[in-house]
Every structure is written in C-alpha cells, then in structure tokens.
Write a protein that holds these residues in place. Structure first.
Motif, PDB file in Angstrom:
ATOM      1  N   GLN A 165       0.768  -1.110  -0.060  1.00  0.00           N
ATOM      2  CA  GLN A 165      -0.051  -0.093   0.004  1.00  0.00           C
ATOM      3  C   GLN A 165       0.748   1.237   0.009  1.00  0.00           C
ATOM      4  O   GLN A 165       1.813   1.317   0.533  1.00  0.00           O
ATOM      5  CB  GLN A 165      -0.779  -0.125   1.301  1.00  0.00           C
ATOM      6  CG  GLN A 165      -1.841  -1.172   1.382  1.00  0.00           C
ATOM      7  CD  GLN A 165      -3.115  -0.931   0.130  1.00  0.00           C
ATOM      8  OE1 GLN A 165      -3.295   0.209  -0.327  1.00  0.00           O
ATOM      9  NE2 GLN A 165      -3.612  -2.197  -0.105  1.00  0.00           N
TER      10      GLN A 165
ATOM     11  N   PRO B 160       0.253   7.741   2.330  1.00  0.00           N
ATOM     12  CA  PRO B 160      -0.250   9.037   2.146  1.00  0.00           C
ATOM     13  C   PRO B 160       0.778  10.191   2.216  1.00  0.00           C
ATOM     14  O   PRO B 160       1.775   9.831   2.762  1.00  0.00           O
ATOM     15  CB  PRO B 160      -1.230   9.275   3.197  1.00  0.00           C
ATOM     16  CG  PRO B 160      -1.010   8.513   4.502  1.00  0.00           C
ATOM     17  CD  PRO B 160      -0.231   7.154   3.643  1.00  0.00           C
TER      18      PRO B 160
ATOM     19  N   TYR C 226      -1.136  14.138   5.881  1.00  0.00           N
ATOM     20  CA  TYR C 226      -2.430  13.735   5.298  1.00  0.00           C
ATOM     21  C   TYR C 226      -2.712  12.222   6.038  1.00  0.00           C
ATOM     22  O   TYR C 226      -1.737  11.516   6.391  1.00  0.00           O
ATOM     23  CB  TYR C 226      -2.469  13.321   3.836  1.00  0.00           C
ATOM     24  CG  TYR C 226      -2.715  15.150   3.189  1.00  0.00           C
ATOM     25  CD1 TYR C 226      -4.204  15.111   2.824  1.00  0.00           C
ATOM     26  CD2 TYR C 226      -1.875  15.848   2.923  1.00  0.00           C
ATOM     27  CE1 TYR C 226      -4.371  16.486   2.121  1.00  0.00           C
ATOM     28  CE2 TYR C 226      -2.010  16.912   2.176  1.00  0.00           C
ATOM     29  CZ  TYR C 226      -3.217  17.217   1.930  1.00  0.00           C
ATOM     30  OH  TYR C 226      -3.518  18.277   1.117  1.00  0.00           O
TER      31      TYR C 226
ATOM     32  N   LYS D  95      -4.709   8.207   5.591  1.00  0.00           N
ATOM     33  CA  LYS D  95      -5.432   7.478   4.899  1.00  0.00           C
ATOM     34  C   LYS D  95      -6.427   6.535   5.410  1.00  0.00           C
ATOM     35  O   LYS D  95      -5.895   6.003   6.336  1.00  0.00           O
ATOM     36  CB  LYS D  95      -4.491   6.722   3.883  1.00  0.00           C
ATOM     37  CG  LYS D  95      -5.127   5.799   2.910  1.00  0.00           C
ATOM     38  CD  LYS D  95      -4.226   4.699   2.187  1.00  0.00           C
ATOM     39  CE  LYS D  95      -3.406   6.002   1.228  1.00  0.00           C
ATOM     40  NZ  LYS D  95      -2.620   4.826   0.023  1.00  0.00           N
TER      41      LYS D  95
ATOM     42  N   HIS E 286      -8.760   3.013   5.584  1.00  0.00           N
ATOM     43  CA  HIS E 286      -9.176   1.635   4.785  1.00  0.00           C
ATOM     44  C   HIS E 286     -10.232   1.044   5.762  1.00  0.00           C
ATOM     45  O   HIS E 286     -10.281   1.098   6.701  1.00  0.00           O
ATOM     46  CB  HIS E 286      -7.795   0.779   4.919  1.00  0.00           C
ATOM     47  CG  HIS E 286      -6.799   1.238   3.895  1.00  0.00           C
ATOM     48  ND1 HIS E 286      -6.620   0.900   2.746  1.00  0.00           N
ATOM     49  CD2 HIS E 286      -5.721   2.327   4.013  1.00  0.00           C
ATOM     50  CE1 HIS E 286      -5.523   1.271   1.951  1.00  0.00           C
ATOM     51  NE2 HIS E 286      -4.947   2.283   2.867  1.00  0.00           N
TER      52      HIS E 286
ATOM     53  N   CYS F  63      -7.208   4.166  10.270  1.00  0.00           N
ATOM     54  CA  CYS F  63      -6.822   5.627   9.638  1.00  0.00           C
ATOM     55  C   CYS F  63      -5.186   5.418  10.064  1.00  0.00           C
ATOM     56  O   CYS F  63      -4.648   5.200  11.285  1.00  0.00           O
ATOM     57  CB  CYS F  63      -7.299   6.537  10.679  1.00  0.00           C
ATOM     58  SG  CYS F  63      -7.030   7.972   9.995  1.00  0.00           S
TER      59      CYS F  63
ATOM     60  N   ASP G 286      -1.317   7.490   9.038  1.00  0.00           N
ATOM     61  CA  ASP G 286      -0.326   8.657   8.180  1.00  0.00           C
ATOM     62  C   ASP G 286       0.764   7.919   7.636  1.00  0.00           C
ATOM     63  O   ASP G 286       0.969   6.918   7.498  1.00  0.00           O
ATOM     64  CB  ASP G 286      -0.137   9.744   9.442  1.00  0.00           C
ATOM     65  CG  ASP G 286       0.749   9.035  10.281  1.00  0.00           C
ATOM     66  OD1 ASP G 286       0.996   7.987  10.281  1.00  0.00           O
ATOM     67  OD2 ASP G 286       0.846   9.794  11.460  1.00  0.00           O
ATOM     68  N   ASP G 287       1.298   8.774   7.046  1.00  0.00           N
ATOM     69  CA  ASP G 287       2.659   8.406   6.118  1.00  0.00           C
ATOM     70  C   ASP G 287       4.024   7.567   7.369  1.00  0.00           C
ATOM     71  O   ASP G 287       4.755   7.244   6.597  1.00  0.00           O
ATOM     72  CB  ASP G 287       3.310   9.480   5.571  1.00  0.00           C
ATOM     73  CG  ASP G 287       3.774  10.730   6.357  1.00  0.00           C
ATOM     74  OD1 ASP G 287       3.094  10.968   7.510  1.00  0.00           O
ATOM     75  OD2 ASP G 287       4.918  11.147   6.169  1.00  0.00           O
TER      76      ASP G 287
END
Length: 319
Positions: A253, A256, A260, A262, A264, A280, A282-283
């Motif tokens: 995957q 983000p 930000y 992301k 799923h 939820c 983040d990077d």
C-alpha cells in the motif's frame, strides 16, 4: 406485396415491375437478394442483422448508410467506399478513452448540434448570433478556440497540441476532429477532448449562471480530470484466480502524503453476523497500522461468534 415483384414461372425478380416501383439506385440491391426456390412458409426477418432480429443499432447504421448512398448517387460519386470512410471516424471517436458525457459532447460537436449562438439563430431560437462573452460572431470555432477565454485556456496546454490546433483550420467540426485524431497521439487527443468539454462547460456557466472561472482554474480542473482518468485506467488484479489473489495480497500500500491520513475500511457479512473494521494511518505508521488492522479484524470475528446479527466497529487512530 413482394410476390407481385417476382416472376413465379422463372423464380426471378420482375425487372420491369421493379423499375415501376423503386428508384434506380435501389434496384441493384433488390436484384442481389436471392430468391428461395423451395415452397416454404414466409416469416418476418430483419435483413440488417444476421439473426433476423431488429435492433436499434442496426437500424441507425442502415439509415446512415442509406443517406450516404443516396447522396453519393445524386452526386454521381462512388458510394460504397465513402460509407466505409464515414464509419471509421465515428468508431475512433466512440473509442476515445474518456467519460461518456465527453464522448457525447464530441459527437454533438461533430454533428454541429452544440447550441452555439449561430446554431440557435439558424433554428430561429434567437435573433442574434453574437457571443455572450465577447460580442463577436459566435460559432463552434469561436466558442471553443477563438473567444478570449478559450484562447487563454489553450495557451496553457502543451506546445505540440497548440501547434496542431493552429495548423488545423478545417471549418467543419467533424473533419476537424478527425484531423486531430489522425495527427495526435491518443493521450494528447484525450487532453484536447477534455479541454474542449471544460471550455464549453465553463462558458455555459458564465453565460447562464453568472459563474465566471479563470482560464487557470479551468486548466487546473483539466489536469485533475486527466489524472483521475489515468488512475481509473491503471490495471487492477482480480481475485478470481489464486495467482491474482496472491499478487493482490503482496501488493504494498502506498503511504499518504505528509500531513495527510489514509482510511481503509473493510467488512464481513454472513447469515448470522457482521463485522466492520477501519484503519486510519498517516505516512509514518504503515507497518504498525497493518498489524493493528489484523488484530482488530481477528478480535471482531471472535467476538461476533454466537451473537445474532451483531456488528462491531474498530477504528484505530494512529499518529
């Protein structure tokens, strides 16, 4: 009756009778229809489908071919080759890899049915053919290429596309689109198609709704729209086979962008239970999020056993 056109003694077409009923251009086509020499019962069939069943698609093709053949006969030009020549551009246009509404816009443009002011004046829908933005004489070329807003928008596209637009001066919209389809790679023609549609949309909003959009904003919308089209065209593995499912499971995957998050979401439904899970991340928390998602799903499935139609929701928020 068709039987009146047939010579029963020789089982052939009555040439004299055909000349009395039909136009000369239709007689060779009728003479080419073979006649059955056996005594069988007649039935209704649609000649333009191999199955004999009527379809709207075949009827449309028949009407277009008939019109072209009649025009060719009246102009005393070769009709059979021109029909094939006419069909190719339409196939190319409908195979353009854009959304259906943009293909429909291109079709309407090629048919000169886009409601520019000159078209509306020709149909007695207005008394003026002036452009609603600059006041010049309106036409499809003016609205999409020559108006001030349109020229400013085209100035932001690639130089290769701009040069082809300048070099193609065909006054007929359909021939103009065909020339661009032949001259440009497919991806560049997609950008031309999206730009034409975006310019027309922003123009209608400005004239009818009073919503004015700058050329830069229109250009940014076009870029976003094309990026979305590219994402939709990306190949996706199908879980129908074991190999495809394995490759999908091993796919990493993407994280983000910075600052930000992301989200799923997954769900499992059976006759007696249902489980939902959401993650939820983040990077910075990709691996931890995957492990938390597996733990959440397993815990939810274990807790759901024995309960009727019980739903559990897990939302690990990882910072």
């Amino acid at each position: 009756m068709v039987s009146e056109l047939i010579d029963a003694t020789s089982a052939t077409w009555n040439f004299q009778r055909l000349h009395e009923v039909f136009m000369p251009m239709d007689i060779p086509a009728i003479m080419g229809i073979p006649l059955c020499t056996r005594n069988v019962e007649d039935y209704w069939g649609w000649h333009f489908e191999r199955s004999g069943v009527f379809t709207v698609k075949s009827a449309y093709k028949m009407l277009v071919a008939t019109k072209l053949r009649m025009d060719a006969w009246l102009e005393e030009s070769a009709g059979s080759s021109s029909i094939n020549t006419e069909e190719k551009p339409w196939k190319m246009l409908w195979k353009t890899q854009v959304s259906g509404k943009i293909r429909m816009f291109l079709w309407r443009l090629s048919k000169h049915s886009v409601p520019t002011e000159d078209v509306r004046a020709h149909r007695h829908m207005t008394n003026l053919d002036a452009c609603g933005l600059c006041g010049g004489t309106d036409s499809w070329r003016h609205s999409l290429l020559e108006c001030t807003v349109a020229r400013c928008t085209w100035a932001l596209v690639d130089d290769d596309i701009a040069q082809h637009l300048i070099a193609t001066t065909e006054p007929d919209a359909r021939h103009w689109l065909v020339a661009l389809m032949d001259a440009l790679p497919h991806m560049q023609f997609i950008k031309v198609a999206v730009t034409l549609w975006a310019i027309w949309s922003s123009r209608r909003k400005a004239i009818h709704e009073g919503i004015f959009q700058s050329p830069q904003a229109t250009h940014m919308f076009i870029d976003r729209y094309i990026r979305d089209l590219e994402i939709l065209r990306e190949p996706r593995s199908s879980p129908s086979t074991g190999v495809a499912a394995e490759s999908r499971g091993n796919r990493r995957q993407k994280a983000p962008p910075t600052r930000y998050a992301k989200i799923h979401v997954d769900a499992r439904v059976s006759a007696r239970e249902g489980v939902t899970a959401a993650v939820c991340r983040d990077d910075q928390a990709m691996e931890a999020a995957r492990e938390r998602a597996r733990e959440a799903k397993e815990a939810a499935m274990e807790a759901a056993i024995g309960d009727d139609h019980t739903w559990y929701e897990f939302l690990p928020i990882l910072s």
